[in-house]
Design a protein around this motif. Structure first.
Motif, PDB file in Angstrom:
ATOM      1  N   VAL A   8       0.644  -1.399  -0.169  1.00 17.99           N
ATOM      2  CA  VAL A   8      -0.197   0.418  -0.219  1.00 17.99           C
ATOM      3  C   VAL A   8       0.644   1.484   0.509  1.00 17.99           C
ATOM      4  O   VAL A   8       0.990   1.241   0.439  1.00 17.99           O
ATOM      5  N   ILE A   9       0.855   1.570  -0.996  1.00 12.64           N
ATOM      6  CA  ILE A   9       1.584   3.536  -0.745  1.00 12.64           C
ATOM      7  C   ILE A   9       0.339   4.593  -0.966  1.00 12.64           C
ATOM      8  O   ILE A   9      -0.263   4.965  -2.131  1.00 12.64           O
ATOM      9  N   PRO A  10       0.098   5.277  -0.211  1.00  9.52           N
ATOM     10  CA  PRO A  10      -0.134   6.574   0.040  1.00  9.52           C
ATOM     11  C   PRO A  10       0.437   7.288  -0.869  1.00  9.52           C
ATOM     12  O   PRO A  10       1.462   7.725  -0.749  1.00  9.52           O
ATOM     13  N   THR A  11       0.575   8.507  -1.405  1.00  8.86           N
ATOM     14  CA  THR A  11       0.958   9.518  -2.202  1.00  8.86           C
ATOM     15  C   THR A  11       0.060  10.894  -2.393  1.00  8.86           C
ATOM     16  O   THR A  11      -1.010  10.569  -2.456  1.00  8.86           O
ATOM     17  N   ARG A  12       0.401  12.069  -2.480  1.00  7.68           N
ATOM     18  CA  ARG A  12      -0.146  13.179  -2.825  1.00  7.68           C
ATOM     19  C   ARG A  12       0.424  13.770  -3.358  1.00  7.68           C
ATOM     20  O   ARG A  12       1.273  14.567  -2.939  1.00  7.68           O
ATOM     21  N   GLY A  13       0.651  14.555  -4.861  1.00  7.71           N
ATOM     22  CA  GLY A  13       1.518  15.299  -5.150  1.00  7.71           C
ATOM     23  C   GLY A  13       2.654  15.233  -4.957  1.00  7.71           C
ATOM     24  O   GLY A  13       2.991  16.768  -5.140  1.00  7.71           O
ATOM     25  N   LEU A  18       7.125   9.477  -6.674  1.00  3.58           N
ATOM     26  CA  LEU A  18       6.563   7.538  -6.790  1.00  3.58           C
ATOM     27  C   LEU A  18       6.981   7.007  -7.517  1.00  3.58           C
ATOM     28  O   LEU A  18       6.800   6.129  -7.472  1.00  3.58           O
ATOM     29  N   ARG A  19       7.758   7.418  -8.965  1.00  9.26           N
ATOM     30  CA  ARG A  19       8.200   6.473 -10.138  1.00  9.26           C
ATOM     31  C   ARG A  19       8.683   5.954  -9.131  1.00  9.26           C
ATOM     32  O   ARG A  19       8.855   4.650  -9.093  1.00  9.26           O
ATOM     33  N   ASP A  38      -4.212   7.217  -4.517  1.00  8.99           N
ATOM     34  CA  ASP A  38      -4.079   8.506  -4.539  1.00  8.99           C
ATOM     35  C   ASP A  38      -4.911  10.295  -3.653  1.00  8.99           C
ATOM     36  O   ASP A  38      -6.123   9.805  -4.360  1.00  8.99           O
ATOM     37  N   ASP A  39      -4.191  10.875  -2.706  1.00  7.25           N
ATOM     38  CA  ASP A  39      -4.431  11.563  -2.719  1.00  7.25           C
ATOM     39  C   ASP A  39      -5.473  12.609  -2.902  1.00  7.25           C
ATOM     40  O   ASP A  39      -4.789  13.884  -2.060  1.00  7.25           O
ATOM     41  N   ALA A  70      -5.334   8.167   6.304  1.00 10.75           N
ATOM     42  CA  ALA A  70      -6.864   7.768   5.742  1.00 10.75           C
ATOM     43  C   ALA A  70      -6.707   7.036   4.765  1.00 10.75           C
ATOM     44  O   ALA A  70      -7.577   6.666   3.899  1.00 10.75           O
ATOM     45  N   THR A  71      -5.165   7.321   4.380  1.00 12.50           N
ATOM     46  CA  THR A  71      -5.518   6.965   2.249  1.00 12.50           C
ATOM     47  C   THR A  71      -4.576   5.631   2.962  1.00 12.50           C
ATOM     48  O   THR A  71      -4.966   4.394   1.767  1.00 12.50           O
ATOM     49  N   ARG A  72      -3.808   5.570   4.311  1.00 11.15           N
ATOM     50  CA  ARG A  72      -3.734   4.050   3.742  1.00 11.15           C
ATOM     51  C   ARG A  72      -4.111   3.100   4.699  1.00 11.15           C
ATOM     52  O   ARG A  72      -4.773   2.287   3.786  1.00 11.15           O
ATOM     53  N   ASN A  73      -5.967   4.218   5.022  1.00 10.37           N
ATOM     54  CA  ASN A  73      -6.549   2.636   5.652  1.00 10.37           C
ATOM     55  C   ASN A  73      -6.925   2.695   3.837  1.00 10.37           C
ATOM     56  O   ASN A  73      -7.870   1.076   3.981  1.00 10.37           O
TER      57      ASN A  73
END
Length: 332
Positions: A8-13, A18-19, A38-39, A70-73
């Motif tokens: 699980v990879i949370p990301t934002r901007g 991320l690559r 993607d948050d 919340a993104t990980r969840n």
């Protein structure tokens, strides 16, 4: 369709970073999937993810920002693996990280497992590191501070255990991983792999944060779990965040609060905060007091870090088993 491990990879901007994270996840030699959440990114994250062709890569997108917990969840709920591993979008893994953790967990009969880390700069150049605490020592000190290195990027846990202990606490901004480890620890000890397999990246984006929750949230955890946190250590963490961003006076203030709690060495740190030319620059990461032994241990990661520094590895997800993912452009 179930798999052995869901990453699980949370990301934002932060598509450039991320690559690299996705590439090191897809390079793992186990039966796995990568769930990127993607948050509500407003950069090129969505377009880059849409162009990836690896069938093991799945994407969940939030239309409004919800925060990292919340993104990980959301990723946990979408995961189909027997095990769930977490990777932050600015960190990277050794190619045998998941395989060695699975082996260690099975050998020890444990339902969660961690490994060792190294600290790197924006370009993945080694800064330092050191062996993690053993499970016995890590759990003994977990009530005073977060003793598992690299935050969530380190730990892998069985999905059924995650379901039993509950989600990451979305009300916490800086201690959500520590809160989770405390709950996991109360179900039984973890296994460990004493090798440098996680690269924790220091970059300017780390500094763009409010340090106050680093001090206030441990107090909440102390009341929640009846533990006694190391408040001086919390002050030093907050000060370090300020050092990265060049907030000299605020950093010195936190160090002096640590002094008031008995940490006399922070007097010297306060002086450094006010005078050292590296404060607020990229060179600030080299102020960490790595021992020669820690640096020697960290060099064990050089064999897998060096290929990641190549432009082609930074520019797209790395091919792994079962597919490939290509993209143009530079890394995070």
């Amino acid at each position: 369709m179930s798999v052995e491990v869901s990453v699980v990879i949370p990301t934002r901007g932060r598509v450039d970073l991320l690559r690299c994270a996705v590439g090191t996840a897809l390079s793992q030699g186990v039966d796995m999937e990568v769930v990127v959440v993607d948050d509500a990114s407003a950069d090129g994250t969505a377009a880059w993810l849409a162009n990836q062709k690896d069938s093991r890569l799945r994407v969940v997108r939030h239309t409004t920002r919800r925060g990292v917990s919340a993104t990980r969840n959301s990723g946990i709920r979408a995961a189909r693996g027997t095990w769930v591993a977490f990777l932050d979008d600015d960190d990277a893994w050794a190619p045998d990280k998941l395989e060695s953790q699975l082996s260690a967990a099975r050998a020890a009969g444990c339902r969660w497992v961690y490994t060792g880390d190294v600290h790197v700069d924006e370009r993945l150049r080694l800064l330092g590191g050191g062996p993690p605490l053993s499970p016995a020592d890590a759990l003994a000190m977990l009530s005073s501070q977060n003793t598992l290195p690299s935050g969530a990027s380190n730990v892998m846990v069985r999905a059924d255990l995650l379901a039993a202990v509950g989600d990451f606490d979305a009300s916490l901004r800086r201690t959500e991983d520590w809160d989770m480890w405390i709950r996991l620890a109360r179900t039984g000890p973890p296994a460990w792999v004493c090798r440098p397999q996680v690269a924790y990246r220091h970059h300017r984006g780390n500094a763009n944060t409010d340090p106050a929750p680093m001090v206030s949230e441990p107090t909440l955890l102390a009341h929640r779990y009846g533990i006694t946190v190391d408040r001086a250590a919390m002050m030093r963490r907050a000060a370090w965040t300020c050092l990265q961003d060049g907030r000299r006076g605020k950093a010195a203030g936190y160090y002096l609060r640590a002094v008031a709690r008995g940490d006399i060495r922070s007097l010297g740190r306060a002086a450094v905060a006010m005078t050292h030319p590296a404060v607020g620059t990229r060179e600030v990461y080299r102020l960490v007091e790595w021992t020669d032994q820690a640096r020697d241990w960290a060099r064990g990661a050089e064999s897998w870090l060096a290929p990641l520094r190549q432009p082609q590895r930074q520019g797209g997800a790395s091919p792994g088993r079962g597919g490939s993912a290509q993209s143009s452009g530079r890394g995070r």
